[in-house]
Every structure is written in structure tokens, then in C-alpha cells.
Motif scaffolding. Structure first.
Motif, PDB file in Angstrom:
ATOM      1  N   ARG A 243      43.283  25.503  44.624  1.00 19.88           N
ATOM      2  CA  ARG A 243      43.518  26.380  43.469  1.00 19.88           C
ATOM      3  C   ARG A 243      44.786  27.175  43.682  1.00 19.88           C
ATOM      4  O   ARG A 243      45.009  27.732  44.763  1.00 19.88           O
ATOM      5  N   SER A 244      45.629  27.249  42.612  1.00 17.00           N
ATOM      6  CA  SER A 244      46.872  28.009  42.697  1.00 17.00           C
ATOM      7  C   SER A 244      47.368  28.333  41.299  1.00 17.00           C
ATOM      8  O   SER A 244      47.698  27.428  40.524  1.00 17.00           O
ATOM      9  N   HIS A 245      47.399  29.622  40.945  1.00 16.36           N
ATOM     10  CA  HIS A 245      48.000  30.096  39.700  1.00 16.36           C
ATOM     11  C   HIS A 245      47.507  29.315  38.478  1.00 16.36           C
ATOM     12  O   HIS A 245      48.295  28.787  37.693  1.00 16.36           O
ATOM     13  N   GLY A 246      46.204  29.224  38.334  1.00 17.77           N
ATOM     14  CA  GLY A 246      45.635  28.557  37.173  1.00 17.77           C
ATOM     15  C   GLY A 246      45.631  27.051  37.245  1.00 17.77           C
ATOM     16  O   GLY A 246      45.203  26.382  36.297  1.00 17.77           O
ATOM     17  N   ARG A 247      46.087  26.497  38.340  1.00 16.22           N
ATOM     18  CA  ARG A 247      46.062  25.048  38.528  1.00 16.22           C
ATOM     19  C   ARG A 247      45.139  24.711  39.686  1.00 16.22           C
ATOM     20  O   ARG A 247      44.762  25.565  40.482  1.00 16.22           O
ATOM     21  N   GLY A 248      44.810  23.445  39.782  1.00 13.86           N
ATOM     22  CA  GLY A 248      43.997  23.009  40.911  1.00 13.86           C
ATOM     23  C   GLY A 248      42.968  21.990  40.496  1.00 13.86           C
ATOM     24  O   GLY A 248      43.090  21.325  39.468  1.00 13.86           O
ATOM     25  N   GLY A 249      41.932  21.862  41.297  1.00 15.10           N
ATOM     26  CA  GLY A 249      40.887  20.880  41.064  1.00 15.10           C
ATOM     27  C   GLY A 249      40.421  20.297  42.380  1.00 15.10           C
ATOM     28  O   GLY A 249      40.643  20.870  43.454  1.00 15.10           O
TER      29      GLY A 249
ATOM     30  N   PRO B  51      46.807  11.766  49.618  1.00 13.74           N
ATOM     31  CA  PRO B  51      46.005  12.688  48.808  1.00 13.74           C
ATOM     32  C   PRO B  51      46.043  12.288  47.336  1.00 13.74           C
ATOM     33  O   PRO B  51      47.087  11.917  46.807  1.00 13.74           O
ATOM     34  N   ARG B  52      44.892  12.359  46.680  1.00 17.52           N
ATOM     35  CA  ARG B  52      44.773  11.975  45.274  1.00 17.52           C
ATOM     36  C   ARG B  52      43.975  13.041  44.540  1.00 17.52           C
ATOM     37  O   ARG B  52      42.908  13.458  45.009  1.00 17.52           O
ATOM     38  N   GLN B  53      44.463  13.468  43.391  1.00 17.22           N
ATOM     39  CA  GLN B  53      43.766  14.484  42.616  1.00 17.22           C
ATOM     40  C   GLN B  53      42.698  13.831  41.749  1.00 17.22           C
ATOM     41  O   GLN B  53      42.966  12.907  40.982  1.00 17.22           O
ATOM     42  N   LEU B  54      41.462  14.340  41.863  1.00 19.51           N
ATOM     43  CA  LEU B  54      40.340  13.782  41.111  1.00 19.51           C
ATOM     44  C   LEU B  54      40.092  14.539  39.814  1.00 19.51           C
ATOM     45  O   LEU B  54      39.747  13.924  38.802  1.00 19.51           O
ATOM     46  N   THR B  55      40.187  15.855  39.847  1.00 26.29           N
ATOM     47  CA  THR B  55      39.959  16.669  38.656  1.00 26.29           C
ATOM     48  C   THR B  55      41.069  17.699  38.543  1.00 26.29           C
ATOM     49  O   THR B  55      41.778  17.975  39.519  1.00 26.29           O
ATOM     50  N   ARG B  56      41.191  18.295  37.357  1.00 28.38           N
ATOM     51  CA  ARG B  56      42.287  19.229  37.118  1.00 28.38           C
ATOM     52  C   ARG B  56      41.790  20.567  36.579  1.00 28.38           C
ATOM     53  O   ARG B  56      42.504  21.272  35.893  1.00 28.38           O
ATOM     54  N   ARG B  57      40.571  20.912  36.926  1.00 25.77           N
ATOM     55  CA  ARG B  57      40.032  22.232  36.613  1.00 25.77           C
ATOM     56  C   ARG B  57      40.134  23.098  37.863  1.00 25.77           C
ATOM     57  O   ARG B  57      39.538  22.777  38.893  1.00 25.77           O
ATOM     58  N   PRO B  58      40.850  24.244  37.809  1.00 29.10           N
ATOM     59  CA  PRO B  58      41.042  25.037  39.024  1.00 29.10           C
ATOM     60  C   PRO B  58      39.756  25.628  39.586  1.00 29.10           C
ATOM     61  O   PRO B  58      39.706  25.989  40.753  1.00 29.10           O
ATOM     62  N   GLY B  59      38.703  25.731  38.785  1.00 27.24           N
ATOM     63  CA  GLY B  59      37.457  26.278  39.285  1.00 27.24           C
ATOM     64  C   GLY B  59      36.533  25.261  39.916  1.00 27.24           C
ATOM     65  O   GLY B  59      35.473  25.625  40.438  1.00 27.24           O
ATOM     66  N   ASP B  60      36.885  23.981  39.882  1.00 28.14           N
ATOM     67  CA  ASP B  60      36.028  22.958  40.493  1.00 28.14           C
ATOM     68  C   ASP B  60      35.950  23.195  41.997  1.00 28.14           C
ATOM     69  O   ASP B  60      36.972  23.397  42.658  1.00 28.14           O
ATOM     70  N   GLY B  61      34.734  23.170  42.558  1.00 27.86           N
ATOM     71  CA  GLY B  61      34.604  23.453  43.983  1.00 27.86           C
ATOM     72  C   GLY B  61      33.280  23.003  44.549  1.00 27.86           C
ATOM     73  O   GLY B  61      32.474  22.366  43.873  1.00 27.86           O
ATOM     74  N   ALA B  62      33.060  23.347  45.823  1.00 25.52           N
ATOM     75  CA  ALA B  62      31.844  23.014  46.572  1.00 25.52           C
ATOM     76  C   ALA B  62      31.523  21.524  46.510  1.00 25.52           C
ATOM     77  O   ALA B  62      30.392  21.135  46.216  1.00 25.52           O
ATOM     78  N   PRO B  63      32.492  20.647  46.800  1.00 22.95           N
ATOM     79  CA  PRO B  63      32.226  19.209  46.703  1.00 22.95           C
ATOM     80  C   PRO B  63      31.382  18.704  47.869  1.00 22.95           C
ATOM     81  O   PRO B  63      31.433  19.232  48.974  1.00 22.95           O
TER      82      PRO B  63
END
Length: 267
Positions: free
Chosen positions: A197-203, A214-226
């Protein structure tokens, strides 16, 4: 993300730190085949102990047992968190934070036999206690190492590291602009999933265990606890829906996103 495999020394100092270093409450962890569940509880305070301790309980809910001491010398606050049980079901890894009234903090990672008395000391993993953030950890499927979200200097934000249990050598795996947290290994040990998560971005991101690709799976900055499913073909995680966290799943290749809970509660 940048180059992989940069090795950093572990700092060995006890320095002043803010109370903001205190970690969030950790969840529960258990091995995949009917092993004990490890969790953190403040039930110890009802038994005359000063601080929350780590406990284990059987998958049926029977046999609850305290496995860390929950006591500290006068003038100190000690918190054990992020418990993870090794695949053999016999050992526990966890983080211990010890702080003083002067806001001096030291953190250490310990490994301890689940059969040892609660007051017995575990074996430290890092060469010396450190004064920087250690957010969470996970154990490798072969039981030989850990992946850890932490922030050794000079890093401005936490990143994911691999950590050898033989000597405490670390290797930085992520180099993103955001704060990396919640790393978990796949059952075959080949992949690591984590959130950023960084400045409204992340996932959520997934990468090879050595930090490559590294590969991005989702683009919601609040996604967590995988967390990986036992077969490794799904990842479950939290996502906020209408300001409440719900449980979702996704394939490690980023396909087949599915919402699993739909209630009006925080899941």
C-alpha cells in the motif's frame, strides 16, 4: 519492484522508538493437517499475568494451553505476536517486543518447542534484538526459514525479507514504493503472496520465493491478510466492501476473483 536478493545486515541496537512501533493484534495460525492452532489472547490477564500471551488449542477447541509467559519485569511492556506453527506441528515461531516507559524498544524473533513450559525461553533467530519494526512472519513449508515483513534501516517503509533459521541471515525480496506486509508462502514453497500500500495505491502481489517475477494480483490498496489454500490453487484475503472487510478469493495468476462473504459485519 526492483532487483532481487540484496542482503542486509541486522542492526543490533536498543534505541528510542515511538509507541507507534507496537504491532496490530495478530491472527491465528495452524499447520494444514489437524495440528494445533496458535493465537494471541489477553486471557492471561484474568490469571494474574501482566500481558497478552500466546496460546495453542486443538482444532476441536479442546486443550487450550498457554505457550509464552505473559509476564515482564516491572517497568516493561512485553508483547508476543504473529505466531506461526512449523509444518511438523512441534515448534512455534513468533515475534516478541519489549518496551520500557522511556519508549525504548527491542524486537526479536523466537522459535520455541510447543512442549516446553510457558515460562521457558525460546531460541532467538536474529543475531541480536533490533529496534525497528517487525510486522509479521510466516514459516517455509520445509521448516528451514521464514519470510518476514520488517523495516530495517535505512528503509523508509516495511519490505518482505527471507530469513534463515541458521544464523539469521536476511535477504530483501521486495523493493516497492509502498509498505509491504502480510507475506505468506505457498504450500510448495515456490511463491510468496503479500500486500502493498502506498498513497492510495496497492493491492496483492505474488512473486517467486527468491523475490523474482513480482506480479500484481489486485489493485485495491486495502486488500490484505492473504493466505494460500492447502492445495495452493487459491488465495483468500480481506477486501473492504461498503467500509466493512469481507473475505475474497483469487487464483495465484490473478484470475477468478470471488467474494465469499456478503454479510453486514466485518469479516
Amino acid at each position: 519492484m526492483g532487483p532481487i536478493g540484496r542482503r542486509l545486515p541486522i542492526a543490533a541496537a536498543l534505541a528510542a522508538a515511538a509507541l507507534g512501533l507496537l504491532p496490530a493484534a495478530a491472527g491465528a495460525a495452524f499447520p494444514g493437517r489437524n495440528g494445533p492452532i496458535a493465537f494471541r489472547s489477553d486471557a492471561a490477564s484474568a490469571r494474574g499475568l501482566r500481558n497478552p500471551a500466546l496460546w495453542t488449542v486443538g482444532p476441536s477447541g479442546a486443550g487450550a494451553r498457554r505457550v509464552t509467559k505473559g509476564t515482564t519485569p516491572a517497568g516493561y511492556l512485553e508483547i508476543d505476536y504473529s505466531p506461526v506453527i512449523f509444518p511438523d506441528g512441534r515448534r512455534l515461531a513468533y515475534v516478541r517486543q519489549l518496551s520500557t516507559r522511556n519508549f525504548e524498544v527491542e524486537n526479536q524473533i523466537f522459535v520455541k518447542s510447543l512442549s516446553a513450559p510457558a515460562n521457558a525461553a525460546g531460541t532467538p533467530v536474529l543475531p541480536a534484538a533490533v529496534d525497528y519494526k517487525i510486522l509479521s512472519l510466516a514459516v517455509s513449508p520445509d521448516g528451514r526459514g521464514l519470510v518476514v515483513a520488517m523495516q530495517p534501516p535505512p528503509l523508509a517503509k516495511p519490505q518482505v525479507f527471507s530469513l534463515s533459521l541458521d544464523g539469521g541471515e536476511t535477504t530483501q525480496l521486495t523493493f516497492g514504493a509502498g509498505s509491504a506486509s502480510g507475506p505468506e508462502l505457498s504450500p510448495d514453497g515456490r511463491l510468496v503472496v503479500f500486500s502493498e500500500r502506498s498513497h492510495g495505491r496497492g493491492g496483492l502481489f505474488v512473486m517467486n520465493a527468491d523475490g523474482s517475477e513480482p506480479r500484481q494480483l489486485t489493485r485495491r490498496p486495502g486488500d490484505g491478510a492473504p493466505s494460500f489454500s492447502p492445495s495452493g490453487d487459491r488465495i483468500v484475503f480481506n477486501r473492504h466492501v461498503d467500509r466493512r472487510p469481507q473475505i475474497f478469493s483469487i487464483h495465484p495468476d490473478g484470475s477468478v476473483l470471488a467474494q465469499l462473504t456478503h454479510g453486514g459485519f466485518a469479516e
